[in-house]
Design a protein around this motif. Sequence first.
Motif, short mmCIF file in Angstrom:
data_model
loop_
_atom_site.label_atom_id
_atom_site.label_comp_id
_atom_site.label_asym_id
_atom_site.label_seq_id
_atom_site.Cartn_x
_atom_site.Cartn_y
_atom_site.Cartn_z
N HIS A 1 36.66 47.20 104.94
CA HIS A 1 36.97 45.58 103.76
C HIS A 1 37.35 44.17 104.93
O HIS A 1 38.08 44.22 104.40
N TYR A 2 36.06 43.89 105.12
CA TYR A 2 36.79 41.96 105.95
C TYR A 2 37.55 41.38 104.57
O TYR A 2 37.16 40.93 103.83
N VAL A 3 38.49 40.96 105.83
CA VAL A 3 38.84 39.70 104.08
C VAL A 3 39.50 38.19 104.92
O VAL A 3 39.62 38.72 106.33
N ASP A 4 39.70 37.30 104.24
CA ASP A 4 40.34 35.95 104.62
C ASP A 4 41.37 36.09 105.15
O ASP A 4 42.13 36.45 103.45
N SER A 5 42.13 35.92 105.94
CA SER A 5 43.46 35.78 106.02
C SER A 5 44.28 34.45 106.98
O SER A 5 44.42 34.33 108.36
N PRO A 6 44.04 33.15 105.96
CA PRO A 6 44.85 32.02 107.15
C PRO A 6 46.10 32.40 107.70
O PRO A 6 45.62 32.18 109.03
N VAL A 7 47.02 33.26 107.23
CA VAL A 7 47.80 33.35 108.64
C VAL A 7 47.69 34.20 109.35
O VAL A 7 48.00 34.11 110.76
N TRP A 8 46.86 35.36 109.41
CA TRP A 8 46.79 35.85 110.80
C TRP A 8 45.75 34.58 111.62
O TRP A 8 45.46 35.10 112.90
N ARG A 9 44.67 34.06 111.32
CA ARG A 9 44.16 33.29 112.09
C ARG A 9 45.49 32.34 112.43
O ARG A 9 45.20 31.79 113.84
N ALA A 10 46.14 31.55 111.33
CA ALA A 10 46.79 30.93 112.58
C ALA A 10 48.12 31.49 113.39
O ALA A 10 48.55 31.05 114.66
N ALA A 11 47.29 32.92 113.12
CA ALA A 11 48.71 33.59 114.22
C ALA A 11 48.17 34.02 115.69
O ALA A 11 48.58 33.62 117.01
N LEU A 12 47.34 33.72 115.63
CA LEU A 12 46.25 34.39 116.92
C LEU A 12 45.70 32.80 117.48
O LEU A 12 45.81 31.92 119.11
N GLU A 13 45.51 31.69 116.68
CA GLU A 13 45.60 30.34 117.19
C GLU A 13 46.93 29.76 118.29
O GLU A 13 46.58 29.27 119.01
N ALA A 14 47.73 30.22 117.24
CA ALA A 14 49.33 29.85 118.15
C ALA A 14 49.11 30.35 118.91
O ALA A 14 50.27 29.99 119.90
N GLY A 15 49.17 31.61 119.28
CA GLY A 15 48.96 32.80 120.29
C GLY A 15 50.17 32.76 120.70
O GLY A 15 50.48 33.63 121.73
N VAL A 16 51.65 33.11 119.36
CA VAL A 16 52.83 33.79 119.41
C VAL A 16 52.63 34.72 117.69
O VAL A 16 51.94 33.66 117.24
N PRO A 17 53.32 35.73 118.00
CA PRO A 17 54.04 35.99 116.27
C PRO A 17 54.79 35.47 115.98
O PRO A 17 55.50 34.96 116.36
N ASN A 18 54.45 35.11 114.78
CA ASN A 18 55.46 34.69 113.31
C ASN A 18 56.39 35.86 114.03
O ASN A 18 56.10 37.04 113.12
N ALA A 19 57.33 35.77 114.21
CA ALA A 19 58.82 36.50 114.74
C ALA A 19 59.13 37.97 113.21
O ALA A 19 59.31 36.75 111.84
N SER A 20 59.54 38.43 112.92
CA SER A 20 59.96 39.66 111.92
C SER A 20 60.57 40.49 112.59
O SER A 20 59.73 40.53 113.57
#
Length: 170
Positions: free
Chosen positions: A151-170
Amino acid sequence: MKNTEASGQLVLTRHAEAETCADPSSVITLLADSDGTGNGFTSYRSTFAEGAVGAPAHFHTRATELFFVISGSLRVLTGEEVTVLEAGDFLAVPPHTPHAFAAAPGCEADVLFVFTPGMGRFDYLRLLGRVMRGEADAEEIAASAERFDNHYVDSPVWRAALEAGVPNAS
């Protein structure tokens, strides 16, 4: 050497005999599907080219998805958090948890995936390959959501990570 009787599920898939699904960004090696494991599990291995996207944000309602990074680095969304898994790292994503994954920027990734209980995913993976090669329409993926519990969902967090090309570090 394959025993698929309900009493004990011995499954052996020889590398040389395993079916593969390839597209320009990844190779998926089909290891064991639910029909051969008494619905106990489904497993496949994916090798991703440098920076290749594996799956958009989605969730499953019936299975836990397990990730084991064999080599390289895999960027993963779990819920609202993006992290990078390195070689040897293991992740279990429970049902109803939005998740997504891609090879980390500048990296390749080789990952073992397991779904438990088994989910009959091989036809879904074959469909993805046909869509990536232009042999099937992407609408078929959307129409198969219930069948494959994807089941696909929208994820602004994932979209932003892909657009930035770098992970949100954790």
